[in-house]
Design a protein around this motif. Structure first.
Motif, PDB file in Angstrom:
ATOM      1  N   SER A  66     -29.133 -28.170  32.130  1.00 45.47           N
ATOM      2  CA  SER A  66     -29.478 -26.897  32.961  1.00 45.47           C
ATOM      3  C   SER A  66     -30.126 -25.931  32.127  1.00 45.47           C
ATOM      4  O   SER A  66     -29.561 -25.746  30.809  1.00 45.47           O
ATOM      5  CB  SER A  66     -28.020 -26.255  33.454  1.00 45.47           C
ATOM      6  N   ILE A  67     -31.017 -24.888  32.608  1.00 43.32           N
ATOM      7  CA  ILE A  67     -31.677 -23.890  31.518  1.00 43.32           C
ATOM      8  C   ILE A  67     -31.394 -22.681  32.442  1.00 43.32           C
ATOM      9  O   ILE A  67     -31.825 -22.595  33.508  1.00 43.32           O
ATOM     10  CB  ILE A  67     -33.065 -24.249  31.386  1.00 43.32           C
ATOM     11  N   GLY A  68     -30.964 -21.656  31.433  1.00 45.27           N
ATOM     12  CA  GLY A  68     -30.913 -20.215  32.108  1.00 45.27           C
ATOM     13  C   GLY A  68     -31.860 -19.395  31.220  1.00 45.27           C
ATOM     14  O   GLY A  68     -32.012 -19.267  30.174  1.00 45.27           O
ATOM     15  N   ALA A  69     -32.931 -18.930  32.189  1.00 46.52           N
ATOM     16  CA  ALA A  69     -34.150 -18.034  31.693  1.00 46.52           C
ATOM     17  C   ALA A  69     -33.686 -16.618  31.621  1.00 46.52           C
ATOM     18  O   ALA A  69     -33.307 -16.219  32.773  1.00 46.52           O
ATOM     19  CB  ALA A  69     -35.319 -18.510  32.449  1.00 46.52           C
ATOM     20  N   MET A  70     -34.377 -15.924  30.727  1.00 46.61           N
ATOM     21  CA  MET A  70     -33.838 -14.540  30.562  1.00 46.61           C
ATOM     22  C   MET A  70     -34.558 -13.601  31.508  1.00 46.61           C
ATOM     23  O   MET A  70     -34.097 -12.636  31.811  1.00 46.61           O
ATOM     24  CB  MET A  70     -34.341 -14.140  29.189  1.00 46.61           C
ATOM     25  N   ASN A  71     -35.702 -13.939  32.152  1.00 46.65           N
ATOM     26  CA  ASN A  71     -36.425 -13.008  33.111  1.00 46.65           C
ATOM     27  C   ASN A  71     -37.051 -13.449  34.205  1.00 46.65           C
ATOM     28  O   ASN A  71     -37.219 -15.031  34.208  1.00 46.65           O
ATOM     29  CB  ASN A  71     -37.478 -11.970  32.451  1.00 46.65           C
ATOM     30  N   LEU A  72     -37.324 -13.057  35.305  1.00 49.98           N
ATOM     31  CA  LEU A  72     -37.770 -13.812  36.244  1.00 49.98           C
ATOM     32  C   LEU A  72     -39.256 -14.396  36.297  1.00 49.98           C
ATOM     33  O   LEU A  72     -39.328 -15.689  36.547  1.00 49.98           O
ATOM     34  CB  LEU A  72     -38.095 -12.814  37.584  1.00 49.98           C
ATOM     35  N   LYS A  73     -39.907 -13.905  35.340  1.00 50.17           N
ATOM     36  CA  LYS A  73     -41.351 -14.586  35.500  1.00 50.17           C
ATOM     37  C   LYS A  73     -41.280 -15.775  34.307  1.00 50.17           C
ATOM     38  O   LYS A  73     -41.816 -16.663  34.644  1.00 50.17           O
ATOM     39  CB  LYS A  73     -42.419 -13.370  34.650  1.00 50.17           C
ATOM     40  N   LEU A  74     -40.331 -15.573  33.247  1.00 45.60           N
ATOM     41  CA  LEU A  74     -39.989 -16.908  32.521  1.00 45.60           C
ATOM     42  C   LEU A  74     -39.438 -17.901  33.437  1.00 45.60           C
ATOM     43  O   LEU A  74     -39.633 -18.955  33.349  1.00 45.60           O
ATOM     44  CB  LEU A  74     -39.193 -16.328  31.423  1.00 45.60           C
ATOM     45  N   THR A  75     -38.701 -17.669  34.145  1.00 46.70           N
ATOM     46  CA  THR A  75     -37.850 -18.667  35.000  1.00 46.70           C
ATOM     47  C   THR A  75     -39.100 -19.327  35.943  1.00 46.70           C
ATOM     48  O   THR A  75     -39.002 -20.558  36.086  1.00 46.70           O
ATOM     49  CB  THR A  75     -36.928 -17.859  35.974  1.00 46.70           C
TER      50      THR A  75
END
Length: 287
Positions: free
Chosen positions: A84-93
């Protein structure tokens, strides 16, 4: 544990024993995840804090206008082995999910210690006071190409060199984290000149300190800003646009103070540790 401690544990116990010992193993960035994976450690989850590891043009791509160039080796060898990966901002996600559609990528955002970073109770001096300059701060690593220190920050600073109504201060790691509130207390406006950011922690710290941010549209800077400050977040990276924005700030100093207060309220409502850590616990630790 740190990467050094991990290496020492692998040396004394071996990768298999270490993987068996823990029910869940999480890395705090994709680089650490890759480090562990290549040493045969199971990685159940990882934070994605920047575009650095999975893109080839990290130093130059402009987040508001360009697309990162995928690194096929990282996407093939590392990403599929992270649960599972948790991304820091919406664009990065969105970017990482598009590059690796089979991966489990979710937005976790970030948070700031709003008790450590807070407006100075004594900060009541009017910005319009005669002879008082507008103090603009810049924080980061000047040697990191993506921060655009030489390409953007220095031309902006040089333009105002002969104008006493504007003063620039900067820090490149001169302050420990616990001392950074002093840096924000002494400025009126934070300047971010990056081409891209996984997050933008300095923006959160400035907002929590009641200071507005003039920035390229990177990371979560616009997500975290109060709408009254959105006009200070630019989809451009030419010095002239920033110079024009600073000239506008000189004409409306009182408005800057008001924007800073509203940004502080936005932090209190959505970006505290208590609000953000729930997403981290869910995505990264399954709690």
């Amino acid at each position: 544990m740190s990467a050094k401690q991990l290496e020492e544990s692998i040396g004394s116990r071996g990768s298999e024993a270490l993987s068996r010992e823990y029910s869940r193993i999480s890395a705090m960035c994709l680089g650490l995840a890759a480090f562990a994976i290549f040493k045969h450690i199971r990685i159940d989850s990882s934070a994605a804090v920047s575009y650095y590891y999975f893109s080839k043009n990290y130093d130059t791509f402009r987040e508001w206008a360009d697309k990162p160039e995928p690194d096929p080796d990282f996407l093939r060898l590392v990403i599929p082995r992270i649960g599972s990966i948790g991304a820091m901002n919406l664009k990065l996600t969105e970017c990482l999910a598009a590059m690796a559609p089979a991966a489990s990528v979710r937005h976790i955002g970030h948070f700031v210690d709003h008790a450590l970073f807070h407006p100075d109770p004594a900060d009541g001096e009017p910005l319009e006071q005669e002879g008082r300059p507008l103090v603009i701060g810049w924080a980061g690593d000047p040697g990191k190409a993506s921060k655009r220190y030489a390409a953007l920050y220095e031309p902006i600073k040089s333009h105002f060199a002969g104008r006493p109504e504007v003063r620039f201060v900067e820090t490149a790691g001169a302050y420990a984290h616990e001392e950074m509130p002093r840096f924000y207390r002494d400025i009126d406006l934070l300047l971010i000149t990056s081409a891209n950011e996984g997050g933008g922690a300095t923006a959160l710290e400035a907002f929590a300190s009641g200071k507005p941010v003039l920035s390229t549209n990177v990371g979560y800077v616009k997500e975290a800003a109060h709408p009254s400050g959105h006009h200070l977040i630019l989809d451009r990276d030419d010095p002239g646009a920033f110079i024009q924005a600073i000239d506008g700030c000189l004409q409306e100093k009182s408005r800057l103070r008001a924007i800073g207060r509203l940004c502080r309220a936005e932090i209190e409502a959505h970006w505290t540790i208590e609000a953000g850590v729930k997403r981290w616990l869910d995505v990264l630790f399954g709690i």
